[in-house]
Design an enzyme around this catalytic site. Sequence first.
Site, mmCIF file in Angstrom:
data_model
loop_
_atom_site.group_PDB
_atom_site.id
_atom_site.type_symbol
_atom_site.label_atom_id
_atom_site.label_comp_id
_atom_site.label_asym_id
_atom_site.label_seq_id
_atom_site.Cartn_x
_atom_site.Cartn_y
_atom_site.Cartn_z
ATOM 1 N N GLU A 109 4.677 -3.303 1.060
ATOM 2 C CA GLU A 109 4.666 -2.991 -0.332
ATOM 3 C C GLU A 109 3.809 -1.568 -0.366
ATOM 4 O O GLU A 109 4.091 -0.571 -1.142
ATOM 5 C CB GLU A 109 3.982 -4.031 -1.239
ATOM 6 C CG GLU A 109 4.739 -5.431 -1.468
ATOM 7 C CD GLU A 109 4.696 -6.448 -0.443
ATOM 8 O OE1 GLU A 109 3.816 -6.010 0.590
ATOM 9 O OE2 GLU A 109 5.063 -7.471 -0.760
ATOM 10 N N PHE A 112 -0.529 -20.572 -6.198
ATOM 11 C CA PHE A 112 0.030 -19.988 -4.960
ATOM 12 C C PHE A 112 0.479 -18.325 -5.214
ATOM 13 O O PHE A 112 1.181 -18.336 -6.304
ATOM 14 C CB PHE A 112 1.273 -20.840 -4.310
ATOM 15 C CG PHE A 112 1.699 -20.300 -3.119
ATOM 16 C CD1 PHE A 112 1.026 -20.232 -2.019
ATOM 17 C CD2 PHE A 112 3.122 -19.746 -3.256
ATOM 18 C CE1 PHE A 112 1.608 -19.454 -1.041
ATOM 19 C CE2 PHE A 112 3.588 -19.091 -2.373
ATOM 20 C CZ PHE A 112 2.874 -19.116 -1.025
ATOM 21 N N GLN A 113 0.151 -17.576 -4.410
ATOM 22 C CA GLN A 113 0.405 -16.265 -4.493
ATOM 23 C C GLN A 113 -0.185 -15.486 -5.827
ATOM 24 O O GLN A 113 0.668 -14.940 -6.496
ATOM 25 C CB GLN A 113 1.815 -15.844 -4.086
ATOM 26 C CG GLN A 113 2.093 -16.167 -2.810
ATOM 27 C CD GLN A 113 3.360 -15.497 -2.293
ATOM 28 O OE1 GLN A 113 4.512 -15.302 -3.160
ATOM 29 N NE2 GLN A 113 3.602 -15.371 -1.113
ATOM 30 N N LYS A 163 6.446 -15.114 -14.232
ATOM 31 C CA LYS A 163 7.780 -15.431 -13.848
ATOM 32 C C LYS A 163 8.433 -16.105 -15.261
ATOM 33 O O LYS A 163 9.502 -15.745 -15.360
ATOM 34 C CB LYS A 163 7.622 -16.543 -12.839
ATOM 35 C CG LYS A 163 8.921 -17.098 -12.384
ATOM 36 C CD LYS A 163 8.586 -18.251 -11.450
ATOM 37 C CE LYS A 163 10.043 -18.893 -10.876
ATOM 38 N NZ LYS A 163 9.806 -20.107 -10.226
ATOM 39 N N MET A 179 -9.681 13.955 13.251
ATOM 40 C CA MET A 179 -10.648 14.759 12.516
ATOM 41 C C MET A 179 -12.230 13.841 12.544
ATOM 42 O O MET A 179 -12.972 14.681 12.532
ATOM 43 C CB MET A 179 -10.082 14.456 10.968
ATOM 44 C CG MET A 179 -10.907 15.187 10.036
ATOM 45 S SD MET A 179 -11.274 17.006 10.335
ATOM 46 C CE MET A 179 -10.081 17.675 9.289
#
Lengths: 164, 578
Positions: free
Chosen positions: B50, B112-113, B162, B477
């Site tokens: 993502e 969940f999630q 949802k 760096m």
Amino acid sequence: MRHTISLLVENKFGVLSRISGLFSGRGYNIESLSVGETIDPQISVMTIVTSGDEQIIEQILKQLNKLIDIIKVVDMIDLDHVEREMVLIKIAPRQEDKAEVLRLTDIFRGRVVDSGPKTYTIEVTGDEKKIAALIELLKPMGIKEFIRTGKIAIARERIKKPSV
Amino acid sequence: MKMNGAEIFIESLKREGVKHMFGYPGGVVLGIFDLLYENKDIELILTRHEQGAVHAADGYARSTGKAGVVLVTSGPGATNTVTGIATASMDSIPLVVFTGQVPTMLIGNDAFQEADIVGISRPCTKYNFLVKDVNDLARIVREAFYIATSGRPGPVLIDLPKDVTAVKAEFVWPQDVKIRSYNPTLEGNKWMITQAAHLIAKSKRPVIVAGGGVILSNASKELKELAEITDIPVVMTLMGLGGFPGTHPLALGMPGMHGSYYANRSIQESDLLIAVGMRFDDRVTGKIDAFAPHAKIVHIDIDPTSIRKNVRVDTPIVGDAKRILAVLNKVLKEELKEQWGEVRNAWLKQIQAWKKERPLTYTYSEEVIKPQFVVEKIYELTKGDAIISTEVGQNQMWSAQFYKFDKPRMWLTSGGLGTMGYGFPAAIGAQLAHPNKLVIDIAGDGSIQMNIQELATAVINKLPVKVAILNNRYLGMVRQWQELFFSERYSHTKLDETVPDFVKIAEAYGAVGLRATKPSEVEPVLREAFKIKRTVFMDFVVDWKEKVFPMVPAGAAIDQMMFEEKKETTEKKLKAVK
């Protein structure tokens, strides 16, 4: 320097956390904050007391203005205004101090809103100095606890001076 | 017409003119993904992470000027977008990120999630929404695109539970967007602009400092006009590169920590800074008390909070850079007809002398590839006509120093947040938007491994992105700082034996891998890569000891610069700074 900032905000969930997040995220300090509905139930008014030097206050005002849910930002320092705060003091005075507590309450135009076998609960409104003074006077007489609402402020009506 | 939330979502995106979005499916967004299975109007590019999706949308947005769009699932899908969103937020890049959310009745139940992404993303978005009622969905999408792209642009997140995507509602597309608490100032105050014009007329040693705002407001033309009619040299911040032609005689390159000697000297000696769409970031100003001590400052910015945040400002002008510069140019041409050439002569001569005294340079070697040489060759072969993205670190600074950008929106780099792993997915997004352009990610061996999984995205979508890895086997760096400031104690920066074989990795994913280990191989490898119409990884095995110079140590004034020189001299200077 201390500033009282008045905000008109959209009455939506999450607005308070956007504002408090702005203060905490940028390391600004909130000394007191109060929120309530306005005459239009879709809009709330918030009064925030904060402090900082000129540059910090300028940033706070600009950052608040930038928040999308804030409709209007007013720094009360720029306006002639009235400030009030309310305090509830629960005090358990000795028998000999009871009269003095009630007298002080009276002098400060407070009211006893609850009284029990051992305690009085006193309600007082006023500006910060007045409330601080009362607390100072009552302290030796056995304050159990007190709760302050935080400051609210409103601008005075602007009266045009008649031109001579 | 009645539609369910998912259909309203798709229809709203169509109305916004969205053709591409980047994303990753998951449980709560299955309804939307099901619609995308057959949809011909909107193409979803499946990334492999993502974070990659958000960076790709960001690269798409920077290279086109349109909002980039992302669709991911709830919970981990949503939290994985945070780095990408923060990257876009710091650089004011318009994005609209849609995250799935658990059904409304489960919100707050640790389902969940489930993640409170509206809470998590609040400080790094311009605004965010949780859609609680499907009837609000179309309006919210419209508002999100408006907020993301107007004023000072930025990322907006929409959290879609949802159940909201499943229930039906009448589709009503609002014709207009009006948000009473959001009215960005576009027109600059005319009086302030006139003040600025007078300051310009009076100044003897002025410098324009152009930032990313010039690019975001498409003000390059107006900026060039301003510089040319008044003969004022232009310094471009990292975000402003390409806002003014890098090959223009008045261009002084980048200021600040790794800026050019002449850019920093010009700022320090100037009597007037005209800052356009830049925010005086600490990497630009160095020690703030010692920054541009003799200069009056005109600050043009659309965001009032940028003004007087870090430096004192004499003439603030809030508004859109393009509009303000157009008015400023008009005032200068009509009301103040000065003979600029005469006035500027001495100043421009002085700057020329600084350019000669300390040009941007490095020591070429026949034996080992110098990373700057690779960047120079890329510039030479592409003639400046490629979209360049970078990762973060030495690769980024060398690209900024040695590639000259003549046009805006050709330079994609994470300036504010400094996100390693940004460049490759950003290049993928830009390539999708510009299928016929050469898009090159200049990367380091550390950074590229932060989103290397996007090789799959590039290959499967036939995106011929080129990745030039300046492989020094170190986190360069950080290593440079350890060498200079931590007595060469290379704590956890040596990747050496763990650096993978990038050629084999490319091949494993179905891309092309090339390698150059000698300076003579650099050009042939680049030429070959640019010829191939496929994704190519180029592994340039470069000199690990090379450092980015000039360098202003943290906390020093920007004219206290270190150059490539003997170590003893460097150390002495450092002590003086401390």
